[in-house]
Design an enzyme around this catalytic site. Structure first.
Site: not given
Ligand code: UDP
Ligand code: UDP
Length: 300
Positions: A45, A60, A92, A132, A136, A146, A173
Site C-alpha cells: 500500500d 497510478l 528523490k 478524490y 489528486k 518536489y 463506472r
Molecule cells: N453514470 C450513469 N449511470 C451509471 C454510472 C454512471 O448515468 O450506471 C453517469 C454518471 O452520473 C456520470 C457519468 O455517467 O455523469 C460518468 O460516470 P463515471 O462514474 O463513469 O465517471 P466520472 O466521470 O463521473 O468520474
Molecule cells: N520514502 C520512501 N522510499 C524511499 C525514500 C523515501 O518511501 O526510498 C518515503 C519516506 O518515508 C518519507 C517520504 O518518502 O517519509 C518523503 O521522503 P523525503 O526524502 O522527501 O522526506 P523526508 O524523509 O525528509 O521526510
C-alpha cells in the site's frame, strides 16, 4: 490500467516491478505476466514507505471509480497524498523520473469547455467527490513542489475518462455498468437526465500517451491532458451500447449523484504538440473490444 501499462513496458524490454494492494484491481489481470522473469509483483500500500532501486516510477495508485473511492474516503485522500509523498521520496532518493496519473477531476464541474491545462477548475472542497478531487489536486501540488524544491524530474498527465477490457464488472463506472447491464438484459441505469457529457478514451491510446510523456525531455513537466476529445452524452453512450450488444434492455432514470460534472472534454493541443500524440481508437471500436471482454468474463 496498470495491467495494460505493465504489458506495454515489458514489450518494450523494460524490467517491471508492479506495486499493488489489490484494493480494486485483481491479480487475474496480471497472471499471464507471472512467467516473465522481467516482471515482479509486490503487494504493498503506497501510503507506507517503499524502498526500491528504480529508474522510472508511474504513480497510478488510487481507486478511480466514484463508488470505490467514496467507500473509504479518508483512505482515498491518504492514497493520493501520502502515496505521492512516499513515491516522490523514493524518486528523490534514487533520482528516478516520476509520472503522476492525475485526472480531469482536478477541473471539477468545469465552467470552461473544453478544458485546457491552464484552467484551474471548479471543485467543491467538502463534497463526496472531494476526497478524490482534492487528493489528486494536492498530489499535483506535491509534484510541483518536489520539482521546484528538490529539482525532481516530474511528469504530470491529467487522464480523462478511460475504458478498457480488464475493468471489474462491478467497477461502477458508466461504460462497464452499461455493458454489463446490456449483456445481462437488465435495465440501463441513467443517472439524472443523461444529458451530462463525458469523453471516453480507449486504454491502448491512453497508455501510448502515458509512455510518450515519460519519454519527454526533462523540461517537459506537464500538466498535460491525455484523453479523447470526442464528447458524448450518457444517453448517446447507452444507445451505442444497446446497439452494439443487440440488447433489449430498457433505460431507467436514477437520481444524479451530487457534484456530478455536467460536461467534460479535454483540449489536447499540448499533448499533440509536446507528445506528438492523439487518440486513434473510435468509441465504437473500443466498445466492441470491451464488450467482447465482458461477454467472455461473464460467460454470456
Ligand atoms: N453514470 C450513469 N449511470 C451509471 C454510472 C454512471 O448515468 O450506471 C453517469 C454518471 O452520473 C456520470 C457519468 O455517467 O455523469 C460518468 O460516470 P463515471 O462514474 O463513469 O465517471 P466520472 O466521470 O463521473 O468520474
Ligand atoms: N520514502 C520512501 N522510499 C524511499 C525514500 C523515501 O518511501 O526510498 C518515503 C519516506 O518515508 C518519507 C517520504 O518518502 O517519509 C518523503 O521522503 P523525503 O526524502 O522527501 O522526506 P523526508 O524523509 O525528509 O521526510
Amino acid at each position: 490500467m496498470g495491467s495494460h501499462l505493465c504489458e506495454t513496458l515489458l514489450e518494450q524490454g523494460n524490467e517491471v516491478i508492479c506495486v499493488d494492494n489489490f484494493y480494486t484491481g485483481t491479480k487475474n489481470n496480471i497472471l499471464h505476466l507471472f512467467p516473465n522473469p522481467h516482471f515482479e509483483v509486490i503487494r504493498h500500500d503506497v501510503t507506507f514507505p517503499l524502498y526500491l532501486e528504480v529508474d522510472q516510477i508511474y504513480n497510478l495508485a488510487c481507486p478511480a471509480s466514484p463508488i470505490h473511492y467514496q467507500h473509504d474516503p479518508v483512505q482515498t485522500t491518504k492514497t493520493s497524498v501520502h502515496g505521492a509523498i512516499n513515491m516522490l521520496g523514493l524518486a528523490k532518493r534514487v533520482k528516478a523520473k516520476i509520472l503522476q496519473a492525475s485526472t480531469s477531476e482536478v477541473y471539477g464541474d468545469p465552467e470552461v469547455h473544453p478544458q485546457p491545462e491552464t484552467y484551474w477548475g471548479k471543485v467543491n472542497p467538502i463534497g463526496i467527490r472531494s476526497c478524490y478531487d482534492e487528493g489528486k489536486r494536492c498530489a499535483e501540488t506535491l509534484f510541483f513542489d518536489y520539482w521546484r524544491q528538490h529539482q525532481l524530474e516530474i511528469k504530470v498527465i491529467r487522464i480523462f475518462n478511460t475504458y478498457e477490457p480488464n475493468m471489474h464488472p462491478n467497477d461502477g463506472r458508466v461504460v462497464s455498468n452499461f455493458i454489463v447491464q446490456a449483456l445481462k438484459g437488465e435495465p440501463i441505469t441513467i443517472y439524472g437526465d443523461g444529458l451530462q457529457t463525458r469523453s471516453f478514451c480507449y486504454v491502448s491510446d491512453l497508455i501510448k500517451g502515458m509512455v510518450a510523456m515519460m519519454a519527454t525531455p526533462k523540461e517537459v513537466t506537464g500538466p498535460i491532458n491525455v484523453g479523447n476529445p470526442q464528447e458524448f452524452t450518457m444517453l448517446e453512450l447507452a444507445k451505442a451500447v444497446i446497439r452494439l450488444t443487440g440488447s433489449k434492455s430498457q433505460l431507467v432514470f436514477k437520481d444524479l449523484p451530487s457534484d456530478d460534472p455536467k460536461q467534460r472534454k479535454p483540449n489536447i493541443d499540448i499533448a499533440k504538440k509536446e507528445l506528438g500524440w492523439q487518440p486513434t481508437v473510435a468509441l465504437e471500436d473500443g466498445l466492441q473490444k470491451t464488450i467482447a471482454y465482458f461477454q467472455k468474463t461473464l460467460n454470456i
